[in-house]
Design a protein around this motif. Structure first.
Motif, PDB file in Angstrom:
ATOM      1  N   TYR A  76     -51.430 -53.745  64.641  1.00  0.00           N
ATOM      2  CA  TYR A  76     -51.835 -52.995  65.829  1.00  0.00           C
ATOM      3  C   TYR A  76     -51.023 -53.418  67.055  1.00  0.00           C
ATOM      4  O   TYR A  76     -50.661 -52.597  67.901  1.00  0.00           O
ATOM      5  CB  TYR A  76     -53.330 -53.199  66.085  1.00  0.00           C
ATOM      6  N   THR A  77     -50.717 -54.730  67.148  1.00  0.00           N
ATOM      7  CA  THR A  77     -49.942 -55.235  68.290  1.00  0.00           C
ATOM      8  C   THR A  77     -48.442 -55.168  68.047  1.00  0.00           C
ATOM      9  O   THR A  77     -47.656 -55.655  68.855  1.00  0.00           O
ATOM     10  CB  THR A  77     -50.342 -56.685  68.608  1.00  0.00           C
ATOM     11  N   GLU A  78     -48.055 -54.580  66.909  1.00  0.00           N
ATOM     12  CA  GLU A  78     -46.647 -54.376  66.566  1.00  0.00           C
ATOM     13  C   GLU A  78     -45.862 -55.685  66.493  1.00  0.00           C
ATOM     14  O   GLU A  78     -44.730 -55.807  66.955  1.00  0.00           O
ATOM     15  CB  GLU A  78     -45.974 -53.411  67.558  1.00  0.00           C
ATOM     16  N   LYS A  79     -46.510 -56.697  65.868  1.00  0.00           N
ATOM     17  CA  LYS A  79     -45.863 -58.001  65.746  1.00  0.00           C
ATOM     18  C   LYS A  79     -45.593 -58.402  64.296  1.00  0.00           C
ATOM     19  O   LYS A  79     -44.984 -59.442  64.046  1.00  0.00           O
ATOM     20  CB  LYS A  79     -46.714 -59.089  66.419  1.00  0.00           C
ATOM     21  N   SER A  80     -46.037 -57.593  63.358  1.00  0.00           N
ATOM     22  CA  SER A  80     -45.862 -57.961  61.954  1.00  0.00           C
ATOM     23  C   SER A  80     -44.409 -58.199  61.594  1.00  0.00           C
ATOM     24  O   SER A  80     -44.082 -59.099  60.815  1.00  0.00           O
ATOM     25  CB  SER A  80     -46.447 -56.874  61.047  1.00  0.00           C
ATOM     26  N   HIS A  81     -43.527 -57.399  62.144  1.00  0.00           N
ATOM     27  CA  HIS A  81     -42.109 -57.495  61.795  1.00  0.00           C
ATOM     28  C   HIS A  81     -41.380 -58.583  62.575  1.00  0.00           C
ATOM     29  O   HIS A  81     -40.190 -58.802  62.362  1.00  0.00           O
ATOM     30  CB  HIS A  81     -41.418 -56.150  62.057  1.00  0.00           C
ATOM     31  N   LEU A  82     -42.094 -59.268  63.481  1.00  0.00           N
ATOM     32  CA  LEU A  82     -41.461 -60.298  64.318  1.00  0.00           C
ATOM     33  C   LEU A  82     -41.635 -61.707  63.768  1.00  0.00           C
ATOM     34  O   LEU A  82     -41.214 -62.677  64.398  1.00  0.00           O
ATOM     35  CB  LEU A  82     -42.037 -60.241  65.743  1.00  0.00           C
ATOM     36  N   LEU A  83     -42.236 -61.844  62.592  1.00  0.00           N
ATOM     37  CA  LEU A  83     -42.500 -63.157  62.013  1.00  0.00           C
ATOM     38  C   LEU A  83     -41.196 -63.923  61.812  1.00  0.00           C
ATOM     39  O   LEU A  83     -40.215 -63.401  61.297  1.00  0.00           O
ATOM     40  CB  LEU A  83     -43.226 -62.984  60.677  1.00  0.00           C
ATOM     41  N   LYS A  84     -41.180 -65.179  62.251  1.00  0.00           N
ATOM     42  CA  LYS A  84     -39.988 -66.016  62.163  1.00  0.00           C
ATOM     43  C   LYS A  84     -40.235 -67.213  61.245  1.00  0.00           C
ATOM     44  O   LYS A  84     -41.357 -67.689  61.119  1.00  0.00           O
ATOM     45  CB  LYS A  84     -39.596 -66.539  63.558  1.00  0.00           C
ATOM     46  N   ALA A  85     -39.178 -67.683  60.645  1.00  0.00           N
ATOM     47  CA  ALA A  85     -39.266 -68.909  59.838  1.00  0.00           C
ATOM     48  C   ALA A  85     -39.257 -70.118  60.762  1.00  0.00           C
ATOM     49  O   ALA A  85     -38.649 -70.104  61.832  1.00  0.00           O
ATOM     50  CB  ALA A  85     -38.105 -68.985  58.859  1.00  0.00           C
ATOM     51  N   GLY A  86     -39.958 -71.166  60.349  1.00  0.00           N
ATOM     52  CA  GLY A  86     -39.985 -72.386  61.146  1.00  0.00           C
ATOM     53  C   GLY A  86     -41.274 -73.146  60.914  1.00  0.00           C
ATOM     54  O   GLY A  86     -42.075 -72.814  60.035  1.00  0.00           O
ATOM     55  N   SER A  87     -41.485 -74.186  61.692  1.00  0.00           N
ATOM     56  CA  SER A  87     -42.717 -74.980  61.646  1.00  0.00           C
ATOM     57  C   SER A  87     -43.374 -74.904  63.012  1.00  0.00           C
ATOM     58  O   SER A  87     -42.739 -75.204  64.030  1.00  0.00           O
ATOM     59  CB  SER A  87     -42.413 -76.431  61.280  1.00  0.00           C
ATOM     60  N   PHE A  88     -44.652 -74.544  63.017  1.00  0.00           N
ATOM     61  CA  PHE A  88     -45.319 -74.235  64.278  1.00  0.00           C
ATOM     62  C   PHE A  88     -46.636 -74.996  64.387  1.00  0.00           C
ATOM     63  O   PHE A  88     -47.415 -75.061  63.431  1.00  0.00           O
ATOM     64  CB  PHE A  88     -45.585 -72.732  64.388  1.00  0.00           C
ATOM     65  N   LEU A  89     -46.873 -75.566  65.562  1.00  0.00           N
ATOM     66  CA  LEU A  89     -48.109 -76.283  65.825  1.00  0.00           C
ATOM     67  C   LEU A  89     -49.226 -75.288  66.103  1.00  0.00           C
ATOM     68  O   LEU A  89     -49.125 -74.463  67.005  1.00  0.00           O
ATOM     69  CB  LEU A  89     -47.929 -77.219  67.024  1.00  0.00           C
ATOM     70  N   VAL A  90     -50.288 -75.354  65.315  1.00  0.00           N
ATOM     71  CA  VAL A  90     -51.470 -74.518  65.509  1.00  0.00           C
ATOM     72  C   VAL A  90     -52.629 -75.442  65.837  1.00  0.00           C
ATOM     73  O   VAL A  90     -53.030 -76.268  65.008  1.00  0.00           O
ATOM     74  CB  VAL A  90     -51.792 -73.679  64.256  1.00  0.00           C
TER      75      VAL A  90
END
Length: 384
Positions: A76-90
């Protein structure tokens, strides 16, 4: 009859719309409300992962309450295709909306493993470290000297990770020769450096680089940073300094850098040399003599000999007047700032005081007493 059927259909449609609207509102609250994650995690997203696989994994580890809602929210927010590889702090309690933003915002890892290639005054060090999600601080995994130590077996496994970040860090006071020589051992860099950079022209700093980055390009960035820094500090210099150019400021800053590692002393040490220049006195500083012997090709590794103190070189400030021919190292921001804004003192001498700092003096007699105390400290240490 048809009117009754139409009325019932409209009523049913209204009910369906209300239910659908309620379902959407519920889903939105689920998407934006704090999530079930109890402790912070370092979320690793492999190359080629899509939002479906990621959402399922997040649900499996208890980071989100519903994988479908996360996928729908990302769509819905049009972010599905923006996923990047990496390690992220959640962080704990992160909402689905926050998690989607973290893994799509810019693609730069915010946790995970970092390789820091440190170039110090006496040695280089490869340090692998990982972010502890709970403290959000780096924890050392392993370290070794690439010039003398055997490469740890675990290094290869980390070295090939796609989310590994690379950094090159220069300590204040390293020479240009040391930088170029040590960079040859950085196996994640490529290319060669054709010409030795001018002494003092490299900014001691931390540089984030990509795997396969060009060594010559990194050297150029170090030079550009030092040029920008020197120009900015030169504009704010004190009036009346006995320094006629930015190059002279860089030379004096390199001497201050080699004379003291105490931040609080830099401006005071700078004042001694500025006072000597104003009075036409020779600077008489050992680090310049050492540079005349080694030409910056590594540490001397021993004390100076009397013959070396008397030998004339373009850097021996016991023999020559004024500043040496070139800088004797690459000074950092603090030392450059110190010589362009020194303390106002009458000091003309200083000597080590046994604490890591220095004793300062206005007169030769006072300085000789300080030297005698230092010699006594040296003798006591040798006896112990």
């Amino acid at each position: 009859m048809w009117r009754s059927l139409a009325s019932n259909a409209l009523t049913l449609l209204a009910v369906v719309l209300v239910l659908a609207g309620g379902l959407v509102m519920w889903g939105k609250r689920q998407y934006t409300s704090p999530g079930p994650l109890e402790t912070a995690i370092c979320l690793r997203v492999e190359q080629g992962t899509n939002m479906t696989r990621l959402s399922d994994r997040l649900a499996d580890i208890g980071a989100v309450s519903d994988a479908t809602i996360l996928r729908l929210g990302a769509e819905y927010t049009e972010k599905s295709h923006l996923l990047k590889a990496g390690s992220f702090l959640v962080r704990s309690g992160a909402s689905m909306e926050e998690i989607v933003d973290i893994v799509t915002r810019g693609g730069r890892s915010t946790c995970g493993t970092e390789l820091n290639f440190r170039i110090g005054v006496t040695r280089a060090e490869v340090e692998l470290r990982e972010v502890d999600p709970q403290t959000e601080r780096y924890v050392e995994v392993l370290s070794f000297d690439p010039g003398t130590d055997a490469v740890p077996e675990a290094y290869a496994a980390y070295r090939d990770r796609t989310d590994l970040r690379f950094r090159v860090t220069l300590a204040e006071g390293v020479t240009s020769w040391q930088v170029v020589e040590e960079l040859k051992a950085a196996d994640f860099l490529s290319g060669t450096v054709a010409d030795l950079p001018a002494e003092g022209s490299l900014a001691p700093d931390s540089y984030e680089v990509s795997q396969g980055a060009d060594r010559a390009g990194l050297i150029a960035e170090m030079q550009a940073r030092q040029t920008r820094l020197l120009e900015a500090l030169w504009l704010d210099r004190q009036d009346g300094l006995p320094l006629d150019s930015k190059e002279e400021a860089l030379i004096l800053a390199s001497i201050v850098e080699k004379e003291t590692g105490i931040p609080e002393e830099r401006r005071r040490v700078a004042s001694v040399f500025v006072n000597r220049l104003r009075q036409g006195m020779r600077l008489q500083t050992d680090p310049t003599v050492i540079y005349g012997v080694t030409e910056g090709k590594g540490p001397l590794g021993r004390g100076l000999r009397q013959s070396e103190l008397r030998r004339e070189t373009p850097w021996n400030t016991y023999v020559i007047d004024g500043l040496p021919l070139t800088p004797i190292a690459n000074p950092g921001r603090a030392s450059i700032a110190a010589v362009l804004d020194p303390e106002t003192t009458d000091y003309l001498f200083f000597v080590a005081d046994g604490t890591g700092g220095h004793a300062f003096a206005q007169t030769l007699a006072e300085h000789n007493r300080n030297v005698a105390r230092w010699r006594q400290i040296e003798a006591e240490r040798a006896a112990d």
